[in-house]
Design a protein around this motif. Structure first.
Motif, PDB file in Angstrom:
ATOM      1  N   LEU A  25       1.820 -25.812 -10.046  1.00  0.00           N
ATOM      2  CA  LEU A  25       0.615 -25.539 -10.841  1.00  0.00           C
ATOM      3  C   LEU A  25      -0.407 -24.762 -10.024  1.00  0.00           C
ATOM      4  O   LEU A  25      -1.039 -23.823 -10.519  1.00  0.00           O
ATOM      5  N   VAL A  26      -0.561 -25.152  -8.749  1.00  0.00           N
ATOM      6  CA  VAL A  26      -1.488 -24.436  -7.868  1.00  0.00           C
ATOM      7  C   VAL A  26      -1.001 -23.004  -7.649  1.00  0.00           C
ATOM      8  O   VAL A  26      -1.776 -22.044  -7.702  1.00  0.00           O
ATOM      9  N   SER A  27       0.309 -22.861  -7.416  1.00  0.00           N
ATOM     10  CA  SER A  27       0.887 -21.533  -7.219  1.00  0.00           C
ATOM     11  C   SER A  27       0.700 -20.657  -8.451  1.00  0.00           C
ATOM     12  O   SER A  27       0.392 -19.464  -8.348  1.00  0.00           O
ATOM     13  N   MET A  28       0.869 -21.253  -9.629  1.00  0.00           N
ATOM     14  CA  MET A  28       0.708 -20.501 -10.871  1.00  0.00           C
ATOM     15  C   MET A  28      -0.730 -20.006 -11.022  1.00  0.00           C
ATOM     16  O   MET A  28      -0.965 -18.866 -11.437  1.00  0.00           O
ATOM     17  N   CYS A  29      -1.691 -20.841 -10.675  1.00  0.00           N
ATOM     18  CA  CYS A  29      -3.103 -20.434 -10.744  1.00  0.00           C
ATOM     19  C   CYS A  29      -3.368 -19.274  -9.790  1.00  0.00           C
ATOM     20  O   CYS A  29      -4.067 -18.306 -10.141  1.00  0.00           O
ATOM     21  N   ALA A  30      -2.811 -19.362  -8.577  1.00  0.00           N
ATOM     22  CA  ALA A  30      -2.983 -18.285  -7.605  1.00  0.00           C
ATOM     23  C   ALA A  30      -2.389 -16.987  -8.136  1.00  0.00           C
ATOM     24  O   ALA A  30      -2.983 -15.906  -8.010  1.00  0.00           O
ATOM     25  N   TYR A  31      -1.215 -17.088  -8.741  1.00  0.00           N
ATOM     26  CA  TYR A  31      -0.515 -15.931  -9.317  1.00  0.00           C
ATOM     27  C   TYR A  31      -1.354 -15.293 -10.422  1.00  0.00           C
ATOM     28  O   TYR A  31      -1.504 -14.065 -10.490  1.00  0.00           O
ATOM     29  N   GLY A  32      -1.966 -16.110 -11.258  1.00  0.00           N
ATOM     30  CA  GLY A  32      -2.798 -15.600 -12.349  1.00  0.00           C
ATOM     31  C   GLY A  32      -4.041 -14.888 -11.843  1.00  0.00           C
ATOM     32  O   GLY A  32      -4.436 -13.840 -12.369  1.00  0.00           O
ATOM     33  N   LEU A  33      -4.679 -15.440 -10.822  1.00  0.00           N
ATOM     34  CA  LEU A  33      -5.875 -14.813 -10.263  1.00  0.00           C
ATOM     35  C   LEU A  33      -5.556 -13.446  -9.662  1.00  0.00           C
ATOM     36  O   LEU A  33      -6.319 -12.486  -9.820  1.00  0.00           O
ATOM     37  N   VAL A  34      -4.416 -13.351  -8.980  1.00  0.00           N
ATOM     38  CA  VAL A  34      -4.031 -12.069  -8.387  1.00  0.00           C
ATOM     39  C   VAL A  34      -3.724 -11.045  -9.477  1.00  0.00           C
ATOM     40  O   VAL A  34      -4.113  -9.875  -9.377  1.00  0.00           O
ATOM     41  N   ALA A  88       0.831  -1.205   0.000  1.00  0.00           N
ATOM     42  CA  ALA A  88       0.000   0.000   0.000  1.00  0.00           C
ATOM     43  C   ALA A  88       0.865   1.254   0.000  1.00  0.00           C
ATOM     44  O   ALA A  88       0.549   2.248  -0.680  1.00  0.00           O
ATOM     45  N   LEU A  89       1.974   1.214   0.741  1.00  0.00           N
ATOM     46  CA  LEU A  89       2.892   2.355   0.776  1.00  0.00           C
ATOM     47  C   LEU A  89       3.569   2.564  -0.566  1.00  0.00           C
ATOM     48  O   LEU A  89       3.625   3.693  -1.084  1.00  0.00           O
ATOM     49  N   TRP A  90       4.103   1.473  -1.167  1.00  0.00           N
ATOM     50  CA  TRP A  90       4.755   1.597  -2.485  1.00  0.00           C
ATOM     51  C   TRP A  90       3.758   2.107  -3.533  1.00  0.00           C
ATOM     52  O   TRP A  90       4.099   2.942  -4.371  1.00  0.00           O
ATOM     53  N   ALA A  91       2.522   1.594  -3.486  1.00  0.00           N
ATOM     54  CA  ALA A  91       1.513   2.016  -4.465  1.00  0.00           C
ATOM     55  C   ALA A  91       1.191   3.502  -4.305  1.00  0.00           C
ATOM     56  O   ALA A  91       0.956   4.208  -5.289  1.00  0.00           O
ATOM     57  N   MET A  92       1.185   3.978  -3.070  1.00  0.00           N
ATOM     58  CA  MET A  92       0.915   5.397  -2.825  1.00  0.00           C
ATOM     59  C   MET A  92       2.068   6.263  -3.341  1.00  0.00           C
ATOM     60  O   MET A  92       1.850   7.297  -3.981  1.00  0.00           O
ATOM     61  N   ILE A  93       3.312   5.811  -3.118  1.00  0.00           N
ATOM     62  CA  ILE A  93       4.477   6.596  -3.510  1.00  0.00           C
ATOM     63  C   ILE A  93       4.709   6.562  -5.020  1.00  0.00           C
ATOM     64  O   ILE A  93       4.932   7.605  -5.655  1.00  0.00           O
ATOM     65  N   PHE A  94       4.649   5.360  -5.603  1.00  0.00           N
ATOM     66  CA  PHE A  94       5.064   5.202  -7.001  1.00  0.00           C
ATOM     67  C   PHE A  94       3.915   5.226  -8.009  1.00  0.00           C
ATOM     68  O   PHE A  94       4.144   5.507  -9.190  1.00  0.00           O
ATOM     69  N   PRO A 117      -7.206  -1.443  -6.222  1.00  0.00           N
ATOM     70  CA  PRO A 117      -5.931  -0.874  -5.769  1.00  0.00           C
ATOM     71  C   PRO A 117      -4.962  -1.958  -5.321  1.00  0.00           C
ATOM     72  O   PRO A 117      -5.363  -2.953  -4.709  1.00  0.00           O
ATOM     73  N   LEU A 118      -3.685  -1.743  -5.616  1.00  0.00           N
ATOM     74  CA  LEU A 118      -2.680  -2.779  -5.345  1.00  0.00           C
ATOM     75  C   LEU A 118      -2.569  -3.090  -3.856  1.00  0.00           C
ATOM     76  O   LEU A 118      -2.394  -4.249  -3.471  1.00  0.00           O
ATOM     77  N   GLY A 119      -2.653  -2.066  -3.004  1.00  0.00           N
ATOM     78  CA  GLY A 119      -2.557  -2.310  -1.568  1.00  0.00           C
ATOM     79  C   GLY A 119      -3.698  -3.159  -1.060  1.00  0.00           C
ATOM     80  O   GLY A 119      -3.506  -4.035  -0.214  1.00  0.00           O
ATOM     81  N   ALA A 120      -4.898  -2.915  -1.585  1.00  0.00           N
ATOM     82  CA  ALA A 120      -6.059  -3.700  -1.160  1.00  0.00           C
ATOM     83  C   ALA A 120      -5.943  -5.140  -1.638  1.00  0.00           C
ATOM     84  O   ALA A 120      -6.242  -6.084  -0.897  1.00  0.00           O
ATOM     85  N   VAL A 121      -5.514  -5.330  -2.884  1.00  0.00           N
ATOM     86  CA  VAL A 121      -5.333  -6.683  -3.415  1.00  0.00           C
ATOM     87  C   VAL A 121      -4.325  -7.452  -2.572  1.00  0.00           C
ATOM     88  O   VAL A 121      -4.544  -8.609  -2.201  1.00  0.00           O
ATOM     89  N   SER A 122      -3.208  -6.798  -2.250  1.00  0.00           N
ATOM     90  CA  SER A 122      -2.163  -7.466  -1.476  1.00  0.00           C
ATOM     91  C   SER A 122      -2.665  -7.858  -0.086  1.00  0.00           C
ATOM     92  O   SER A 122      -2.400  -8.966   0.389  1.00  0.00           O
ATOM     93  N   ALA A 123      -3.413  -6.953   0.552  1.00  0.00           N
ATOM     94  CA  ALA A 123      -3.918  -7.260   1.890  1.00  0.00           C
ATOM     95  C   ALA A 123      -4.857  -8.458   1.862  1.00  0.00           C
ATOM     96  O   ALA A 123      -4.758  -9.357   2.712  1.00  0.00           O
TER      97      ALA A 123
END
Length: 279
Positions: free
Chosen positions: A213-222, A101-107, A230-236
């Motif tokens: 394969l499970v990790s890749m699916c999770a990565y794609g959904l994110v 959330a901080l990086w998204a606010m700054i950059f 917003p990136l901070g909300a997604v990350s949280a």
């Protein structure tokens, strides 16, 4: 944030918890992390040869994400060498929501309302509460620094991928290249472990690649969700994977205190609700 996007992110969190549970139960976690990376590469090869390239503007972000992911796997592997997963993992994941959330606010200039920040704080506290007993037992200085380094890497690639996928013009292509370029992690780990690979039981290979394969699916959904929230909300919301992992640990692996983990789950659920209503 729409209920659909929240459901997508929580699904990714659950998948992330599943592949981490696979790593947690592995006898050799470093080798398993290499097999997880390999699990990204195999479908990634098929996808990159059949899909169009993402936009040229996103290519530097793919390259930078690959470098940071390499650092993430290295830091995570080293952290597991010096500390227990139940201690390292909540430290690494707990600092991520606020950092992103901080990086998204700054950059990127994404400003979250106060309500969303309160939700992020509840999720971060819930992460720590889920492993409170292990954290109270203490963590060595080396393990602590590697855990913090792991969390920092997660926060950086979360920002990089969030910007990159928005520039890509094709989320699936960006996802495919990000998965394929895990080849550097897979090669690095598996070359270092080449003497033990022939003696690995088939079950270890299957579980490791399945975890990938499970990790890749999770990565794609994110990645998909980062186009709409917003990136901070997604990350949280993604870091609720910790409570999914804790619940798996309690229900499947028969470990931990159910009252503490239920309390952590309720805190994180409140955090999710606050973020969902705020953004």
């Amino acid at each position: 944030m729409t209920p659909f996007v929240i459901a997508i992110i929580l699904s990714a969190a659950m998948l992330h918890a599943i592949w981490n549970a696979i790593v947690k139960t592995a006898a050799d976690r470093t080798t398993t992390l290499g097999l997880v990376a390999l699990g990204h590469v195999v479908p990634g090869i098929v996808m990159v040869v059949t899909l169009p390239l993402p936009s040229a503007e996103s290519l530097p972000y793919i390259a930078l994400s690959t470098v940071v992911h390499f650092g993430y796997f290295y830091m995570l592997g080293r952290a597991y060498q010096h500390g227990d997963l139940s201690v390292v993992y909540p430290i690494a994941r707990g600092i991520v929501p606020a950092l992103v959330a901080l990086w998204a606010m700054i950059f990127v200039g994404e400003m979250l309302p106060v309500q969303a920040w309160i939700g992020i704080a509840l999720i971060a506290f819930g992460i720590q509460l889920s492993s409170w007993k292990a954290l109270r037992s203490g963590v060595g200085q080396t393990a602590l620094w590697y855990a913090l380094g792991t969390g920092f890497c997660i926060s950086v690639y979360s920002l990089v991928d969030g910007v990159g996928v928005r520039l890509s013009g094709n989320t699936v292509s960006y996802w495919a290249w990000g998965a394929f370029l895990h080849v550097f992690v897979a090669v690095f780990v598996l070359v270092r472990k080449r003497e033990t690979l022939p003696s690995l039981p088939p079950r270890v290979w299957v579980l490791g690649i399945a975890g990938g394969l499970v990790s890749m699916c999770a990565y794609g959904l994110v990645l998909f969700a980062k186009n709409f929230a917003p990136l901070g909300a997604v990350s949280a919301l993604r870091e609720t994977s910790v409570i999914f992992a804790a619940l798996i640990g309690f229900l499947v692996l028969k470990e931990g205190n159910w009252k503490r983990r239920l309390g952590a789950a309720l805190l994180m659920a409140c955090g999710v609700a606050l973020i969902g209503m705020a953004v």
